[in-house]
Scaffold this motif. Sequence first.
Motif, short mmCIF file in Angstrom:
data_model
loop_
_atom_site.label_atom_id
_atom_site.label_comp_id
_atom_site.label_asym_id
_atom_site.label_seq_id
_atom_site.Cartn_x
_atom_site.Cartn_y
_atom_site.Cartn_z
N SER A 162 -7.08 9.33 -2.12
CA SER A 162 -6.75 8.27 -1.16
C SER A 162 -5.40 8.53 -0.51
CB SER A 162 -6.74 6.90 -1.88
OG SER A 162 -8.04 6.57 -2.33
N LEU A 163 -4.44 9.00 -1.31
CA LEU A 163 -3.13 9.33 -0.75
C LEU A 163 -3.26 10.46 0.28
CD1 LEU A 163 -0.85 9.26 -3.93
CD2 LEU A 163 -0.74 7.70 -1.96
N GLY A 164 -4.13 11.43 0.00
CA GLY A 164 -4.35 12.52 0.95
C GLY A 164 -4.93 12.02 2.26
N ALA A 212 -8.32 3.78 3.85
CA ALA A 212 -7.69 4.56 2.79
C ALA A 212 -6.65 3.73 2.03
CB ALA A 212 -7.03 5.80 3.38
N VAL A 213 -5.92 2.87 2.71
CA VAL A 213 -4.93 2.01 2.05
C VAL A 213 -5.62 1.04 1.09
CG1 VAL A 213 -3.26 0.15 2.41
CG2 VAL A 213 -3.18 2.19 3.84
N VAL A 214 -6.73 0.44 1.55
CA VAL A 214 -7.49 -0.45 0.67
C VAL A 214 -8.00 0.34 -0.55
CG1 VAL A 214 -9.53 -1.91 0.47
CG2 VAL A 214 -8.16 -1.97 2.56
N GLY A 215 -8.46 1.57 -0.32
CA GLY A 215 -8.92 2.41 -1.42
C GLY A 215 -7.84 2.68 -2.44
N LEU A 216 -6.63 2.92 -1.95
CA LEU A 216 -5.50 3.15 -2.85
C LEU A 216 -5.24 1.92 -3.71
CD1 LEU A 216 -3.12 4.91 -3.80
CD2 LEU A 216 -1.78 3.96 -1.90
N ILE A 217 -5.30 0.74 -3.10
CA ILE A 217 -5.07 -0.51 -3.83
C ILE A 217 -6.15 -0.70 -4.90
CG2 ILE A 217 -5.02 -3.02 -3.62
CD1 ILE A 217 -3.83 -2.61 -0.80
#
Length: 305
Positions: free
Chosen positions: A170-172, A132-137
Motif C-alpha cells: 500500500s505504501l508503494g 491506497a490510503v484507505v488500504g494502508l489504514i
Amino acid sequence: MKVDAGHDHGGHAHNHAAGAKTKMLAIALGLTSTFLVAELVGAFLFNSLALLSDAAHMFTDAAALAIALAAVKIGQRPADDARTFGYRRFEILAAAFNALLLFAVAGYVLWEGIGRFFEPAEVESGGMLAVAVVGLIVNLIAMWLLSAGKEKSLNIKGAYLEVWADMLGSLGVIVGAGVIMLTGWQWIDPVVAIGIGLWVLPRTWTLLKDTTQILLEGVPRGMQLGDIRAAVASTPGVAGVHDLHVWSVTSDDVSASLHVELADGAEAEAVRLAVAAQLLEHFDIEHVTIQVEAEGCVDAGHLHP
C-alpha cells in the motif's frame, strides 16, 4: 476432585482464548475482504494496474486470515472414526489453492505491466491515491487486531506477516500515485505493479513448497532427519534406530514414528520415555509413536536399515 477442577478450568480458559482469537480474526477478515472488493473496483475505475497488483496481495491477506480462522474453528472439532486426524489439514489444502491462484494473478499482472510499457494507459492518480490510503489504514487496523495473538499462534503470526507485507505494498502504491500526480509519468503505475508482483512471487513460492511438503508428508521445514536420528541414537539404552518418519498434519503439528533397538540390559519402558523426552526437548515433537525392540526389525526376510 482437585485434578478434575483444574482440568475444567483449563478447558474454559482454552475456550475463552479460542473465542477471542475467532472474534479478532473475524473482524480483521471482514475489514480486509471489504477493502479487497473496493480495491478491485478502484483498480478498474481508475485504470490502475498497481491497485490491481496490490489487490492480489490483499487477497493473500484475506486468504491467510480465512485459513487462520478456519484452523481455529475446525481445530475445535474432535476427531472421529472416519477422520482420526480431524479436519485440520483443510488449512493446508486451502493454502495450496491460495498459492496456485496467486501465481495466476501475479502472472497476469506481470504480463499486463510489461504490455503497458509499449502501450501506456492513462491512470487517474487521485483516485488511486485515495484507495491506497484507505488500504494502508485497513492494514494498520488489521495489524493492531492481530498483534495480541501473533506470539501465541503460528496461524495468527502468519496472517500478521501477510498484512504487514501488504502494508508495504500500500505504501508503494501511495508513493507511485504521488509521483504520477507530480510528474505525470504514467509508466510509474506498471513499475509499481511489477514491483509488488515480484514481491509476492517468492513468498507465494515458499508457501506452495511448504504446503506441498506437508501434503507429501515430508520432513517439516527447519528439521533435519539426520539430526533427529543422531539425537535418538545418543539416548542411553538405544543400540540403533530405524524406520524413522517425521511429518506434519498442519503447519504447527509435528509427528514422528520410529523403531528403537535396545542395548543389552536396557529397560524398554525407560528407554521409550527417554527417547520421547529427547524428541520433545530438542525438536518440540509431542506426537510420537515408538516401537521398542530387543533385536533388529525383520520384515519378509529383510532387515530394515
